[in-house]
Each structure stands twice: as C-alpha cells, then as structure tokens.
Design an enzyme around this catalytic site. Structure first.
Site, PDB file in Angstrom:
ATOM      1  N   SER A 138       0.858  -1.334   0.039  1.00  0.00           N
ATOM      2  CA  SER A 138      -0.062  -0.026   0.055  1.00  0.00           C
ATOM      3  C   SER A 138       0.973   1.180   0.121  1.00  0.00           C
ATOM      4  O   SER A 138       0.182   2.431  -0.052  1.00  0.00           O
ATOM      5  CB  SER A 138      -0.850   0.076   1.087  1.00  0.00           C
ATOM      6  OG  SER A 138      -1.641  -1.126   1.224  1.00  0.00           O
ATOM      7  N   ASP A 139       2.202   1.070  -0.080  1.00  0.00           N
ATOM      8  CA  ASP A 139       2.927   2.487  -0.261  1.00  0.00           C
ATOM      9  C   ASP A 139       4.034   2.508  -1.248  1.00  0.00           C
ATOM     10  O   ASP A 139       5.139   2.410  -0.935  1.00  0.00           O
ATOM     11  CB  ASP A 139       3.729   2.298   1.335  1.00  0.00           C
ATOM     12  CG  ASP A 139       4.253   3.788   1.613  1.00  0.00           C
ATOM     13  OD1 ASP A 139       4.083   4.791   0.921  1.00  0.00           O
ATOM     14  OD2 ASP A 139       5.010   4.011   2.264  1.00  0.00           O
ATOM     15  N   PRO A 140       3.499   2.180  -2.397  1.00  0.00           N
ATOM     16  CA  PRO A 140       4.510   1.978  -3.459  1.00  0.00           C
ATOM     17  C   PRO A 140       4.867   3.466  -4.237  1.00  0.00           C
ATOM     18  O   PRO A 140       4.848   3.973  -5.299  1.00  0.00           O
ATOM     19  CB  PRO A 140       3.579   1.365  -4.647  1.00  0.00           C
ATOM     20  CG  PRO A 140       2.197   1.978  -4.333  1.00  0.00           C
ATOM     21  CD  PRO A 140       2.127   2.016  -2.800  1.00  0.00           C
ATOM     22  N   ASN A 144      10.094   3.514  -3.129  1.00  0.00           N
ATOM     23  CA  ASN A 144      10.029   2.185  -2.741  1.00  0.00           C
ATOM     24  C   ASN A 144      10.097   1.081  -4.036  1.00  0.00           C
ATOM     25  O   ASN A 144       9.570  -0.172  -3.976  1.00  0.00           O
ATOM     26  CB  ASN A 144       8.449   1.833  -2.104  1.00  0.00           C
ATOM     27  CG  ASN A 144       8.953   2.281  -0.443  1.00  0.00           C
ATOM     28  OD1 ASN A 144      10.090   2.456   0.097  1.00  0.00           O
ATOM     29  ND2 ASN A 144       7.749   2.626   0.158  1.00  0.00           N
TER      30      ASN A 144
END
Length: 287
Positions: A138-140, A144
């Site tokens: 959920s944090d691309p 990252n």
C-alpha cells in the site's frame, strides 16, 4: 525515533476525535439540514484501519512477515520479473529489520525507456496483488520501487500492506469486467458486494443517473488507445474530471460509503500512475 509509540498514539487520538466530528457533521448537517442521503458512517472506521496499519508499521517482525508473503506468493507468479529482498530473521526484532541490500536506483529516476519497459510489469505486479494474492503493497511511492542491476523491478518497504479478503478480490475482478463492458446494472451489484452500497439501495432511482454519467464518459476506441497522443489523453482526463463532479452529486444523493481497504488501494494506484507518467506522458490508467 525515541518515544515514537507515544507520539504516533497522540496523533492518531487527535485524528480520531476529528473523524468523530466529521461523522457528526455529515449526519447532522449534510443529511439532517442539507438533505444528503442517510448512509452508514465510515470516517472513524477508515481512521481505525489507518491506525492499525500505523501500529503495525512500528513492528519490524510484522514487516518481515509481509515481505515473506510477497516472496512466496507474488514473485513466483511473475516468473522472476519482480524481486523483493530477503529477510534475515536471525538479526530481526520488533525494533530492528535486517534485509538483503539491493543494488539499484529508484524507478522514477531511471530513463524513460526503462520506465516504459517496466510499467507493464508494474501493472501486472499490482493487479496480481489485488486480484490473485489478496495482499497489497500500500505504499509504492517513488523511493520504494527500484530497478536492480539486472533491470528487474524491485519492491522494498513492506511496513504498510493491506489484506484483501477473497470475496473482495473476486468483486474487484467482476467490477473491472463490468466496467469494460459498460454493464451499469452489474456494476451496482458489484458496488453492493464490495460494500460501497447497502443491499437495500433504491436501484430504480440510482440506475438512470449512473447510466447517463457512464454514457458521457465513454470514448471511441481510437481515443482510448494509450498510443493515441497526449492531446487525446488530456481530453480524456478533462472528461473524467467532469464525470467525477457528476458522480459526486450522485454520491451525495445515495448512500455510498468508502470501504476501509479501498482507501489504501486508491492511494497506491494514484502514486503508481504518477511514476508511469514520468516515463510515458501518454500513459492512461483507464486503458
């Protein structure tokens, strides 16, 4: 970060108080005074989902377990086109995460050619997370997503992941198919199964405005092609902006809510689209 647990807890407490006020405002002002449709409250539930994820991000054992899910369930599905670092459990604790070092550079800082080559890999990667694995990074953000020395897409930082239940993955697949077919009636049923709408929603009243909006949003096939040039893509974005304003009016009149898991998915897709656009200004998420 010394005392991080206390600092995060205070922030979350204040945010939850704010969300409680938002729910009161929607109920008493938007619905009670301005005539919006009555609906189930969801703001506090969204905040609680965010809070649970925030506490899990402070636990590096949880992050290592998330990493292993991707290593075992996602990487084999992509035949080695995507890589994740290994976790070294002998040196990992709740406060310390030890993983393999990845030599590479951020995808967003790579050449346009590299971004264009890896964009289809990224789309495949995240659709499989949504629709097959049921576990979603959920944090691309730009830091990252890396490109390693062999040119593979690398995912790192698994602190914020969302688990998607099997019936939601099935519902999302169904909704995508019905969206492609322009089947508005079936899309409403998908919205019910995905918990955007209650089962007793007035379908006879909802379907006519949705059909009208959907017809306005459709474009000829040539314009839907991602190779059709920046002008067509810009026109499509402007059109979807107008459609979204009409949809907001429908959301006001009918009891739509936002399921907790969907906020994380939406944020991730918006970030991914931004990275794709840096390599290909004609990239069209809708296609």
């Amino acid at each position: 970060r010394p005392d991080i647990g206390r600092a995060v807890s205070l922030d979350l407490y204040l945010l939850r108080r704010y969300c409680t006020f938002v729910e009161w405002f929607k109920s008493e002002v938007l619905t009670g005074l301005l005539g919006a449709a009555e609906r189930a409250s969801f703001d506090v539930a969204l905040l609680d989902t965010f809070a649970r994820a925030s506490y899990l991000e402070l636990d590096y054992v949880n992050e290592g377990l998330n990493l292993e899910v991707f290593e075992k369930q996602l990487v084999p599905r992509l035949d080695g086109a995507v890589r994740v670092p290994r976790c070294f459990w002998s040196a990992t604790t709740r406060k310390v995460l030890a993983t393999e070092w990845i030599h590479g550079k951020p995808l967003a800082l790579s050449s346009p050619e590299t971004i264009q080559r890896l964009t289809p890999v990224g789309v495949d990667c995240f659709l499989r997370q949504l629709l097959e694995v049921g576990f979603f990074h959920s944090d691309p953000h730009a830091g990252n997503l890396l490109v390693d020395e062999e040119g593979r897409l690398v995912l790192i930082d698994f602190g914020l992941c969302a688990e998607i239940e099997a019936f939601d993955s099935s519902g999302l697949t169904s909704a995508i198919v019905h969206l492609m077919r322009g089947d508005v009636e079936a899309l409403v049923e998908d919205a019910v199964s995905l918990r955007f709408l209650p089962a007793d929603v007035d379908r006879d009243a909802l379907l006519p405005p949705l059909r009208s909006i959907f017809e306005k949003s459709r474009l000829p096939a040539a314009e839907r092609s991602p190779r059709s040039g920046g002008g067509a893509v810009a026109a499509r974005r402007a059109q979807f902006g107008a459609v979204s304003r009409e949809l907001n009016a429908v959301f006001f009149e009918f009891p739509f809510v936002v399921p907790e898991y969907f906020a994380l998915i939406t944020r991730a897709l918006i970030v991914l689209e931004g990275i794709a656009l840096t390599g290909d200004p004609d990239f069209d998420l809708f296609d």
